[in-house]
Design a protein around this motif. Sequence first.
Motif, mmCIF file in Angstrom:
data_model
loop_
_atom_site.group_PDB
_atom_site.id
_atom_site.type_symbol
_atom_site.label_atom_id
_atom_site.label_comp_id
_atom_site.label_asym_id
_atom_site.label_seq_id
_atom_site.Cartn_x
_atom_site.Cartn_y
_atom_site.Cartn_z
ATOM 1 N N VAL A 81 6.551 27.708 14.205
ATOM 2 C CA VAL A 81 5.888 26.839 13.229
ATOM 3 C C VAL A 81 6.049 27.362 11.806
ATOM 4 C CG1 VAL A 81 3.695 25.834 12.520
ATOM 5 C CG2 VAL A 81 4.247 26.032 14.945
ATOM 6 N N ALA A 82 5.870 28.657 11.616
ATOM 7 C CA ALA A 82 5.992 29.225 10.268
ATOM 8 C C ALA A 82 7.375 28.974 9.694
ATOM 9 C CB ALA A 82 5.686 30.727 10.308
ATOM 10 N N GLY A 83 8.392 29.010 10.554
ATOM 11 C CA GLY A 83 9.759 28.738 10.089
ATOM 12 C C GLY A 83 9.920 27.311 9.612
ATOM 13 N N ALA A 84 9.221 26.376 10.261
ATOM 14 C CA ALA A 84 9.254 24.980 9.814
ATOM 15 C C ALA A 84 8.620 24.846 8.436
ATOM 16 C CB ALA A 84 8.523 24.096 10.821
ATOM 17 N N LYS A 85 7.518 25.556 8.248
ATOM 18 C CA LYS A 85 6.838 25.526 6.954
ATOM 19 C C LYS A 85 7.700 26.135 5.857
ATOM 20 C CE LYS A 85 3.311 25.234 4.078
ATOM 21 N NZ LYS A 85 2.774 23.928 3.601
ATOM 22 N N SER A 86 8.276 27.289 6.129
ATOM 23 C CA SER A 86 9.061 27.962 5.093
ATOM 24 C C SER A 86 10.364 27.224 4.782
ATOM 25 C CB SER A 86 9.366 29.405 5.510
ATOM 26 O OG SER A 86 10.124 29.441 6.700
ATOM 27 N N ALA A 87 10.848 26.426 5.737
ATOM 28 C CA ALA A 87 12.059 25.634 5.486
ATOM 29 C C ALA A 87 11.767 24.416 4.622
ATOM 30 C CB ALA A 87 12.684 25.192 6.808
ATOM 31 N N GLY A 88 10.476 24.087 4.466
ATOM 32 C CA GLY A 88 10.099 22.998 3.569
ATOM 33 C C GLY A 88 9.680 21.714 4.250
ATOM 34 N N ALA A 89 9.552 21.721 5.580
ATOM 35 C CA ALA A 89 9.177 20.500 6.291
ATOM 36 C C ALA A 89 7.766 20.047 5.909
ATOM 37 C CB ALA A 89 9.254 20.721 7.797
#
Length: 243
Positions: A139-147
């Motif tokens: 989930v954190a990766g989705a956030k940091s990617a800008g989703a």
Amino acid sequence: MTKLSVNINKFATLRNARGGNMPDLLKVAQDCERFGAEGITVHPRPDQRHIRYQDVWDLKPLVTTEFNIEGYPSREFMELVLAVKPHQCTLVPDPPDAITSNTGWDTDKHQAFLKDVIGQLKKAGIRVSIFLNAQVDKVAGAKSAGADRIELYTGPYAEEYANAYTQPQNLQLFNDYKHTAREAVALGLELNAGHDLNLDNLRFFKLHIPQLKEVSIGHALVCDALYLGLENTIQLYKRQLMD
């Protein structure tokens, strides 16, 4: 309120089986909205075996609710989406020959790629959702990617829900969905869900993950409509999503 977005791919598959324009995909989309759908979803694939790129262009001026285009962000797909500018683009990690979506993104492995693609879409004013498995650590990766949102891939949930009648312990898997949803909300992401949701399993999912903004449903809804009628089916699905 959780919105129902109807995926109309299967109507396009039926049309393409015989050529011509029966059923009329544009009328189908308009009827779905008239019958209560709050969104229309399409998933154009490289071989255009169901939704064609021209369909996307034709649908754009007709869809009066939310227009959601999902797919793998290839060069051709990105050119189409950036030109059409739907309300939402849902990114899925499907290979070109996939029969249907079957997993979510590894947001760590594909972080740089996702960040670049999402940046382009958001610059064009398009809300971005990315397909994600029930894995808290992605989930954190989705956030940091800008989703802006994640769409929970619910295929495994649907399979385990069906098995739970004889093996109730299988619903332990659902804890992964609840934990992933909570993490997303905590990080400021909104929630969508889709894949194999149907009239049997949708209500349970909605009740236990009430933060859902939208579900995208196609295959099961179209199958139900063969017996129940499209208008009635859409209303039955919306009833499962009531708060």
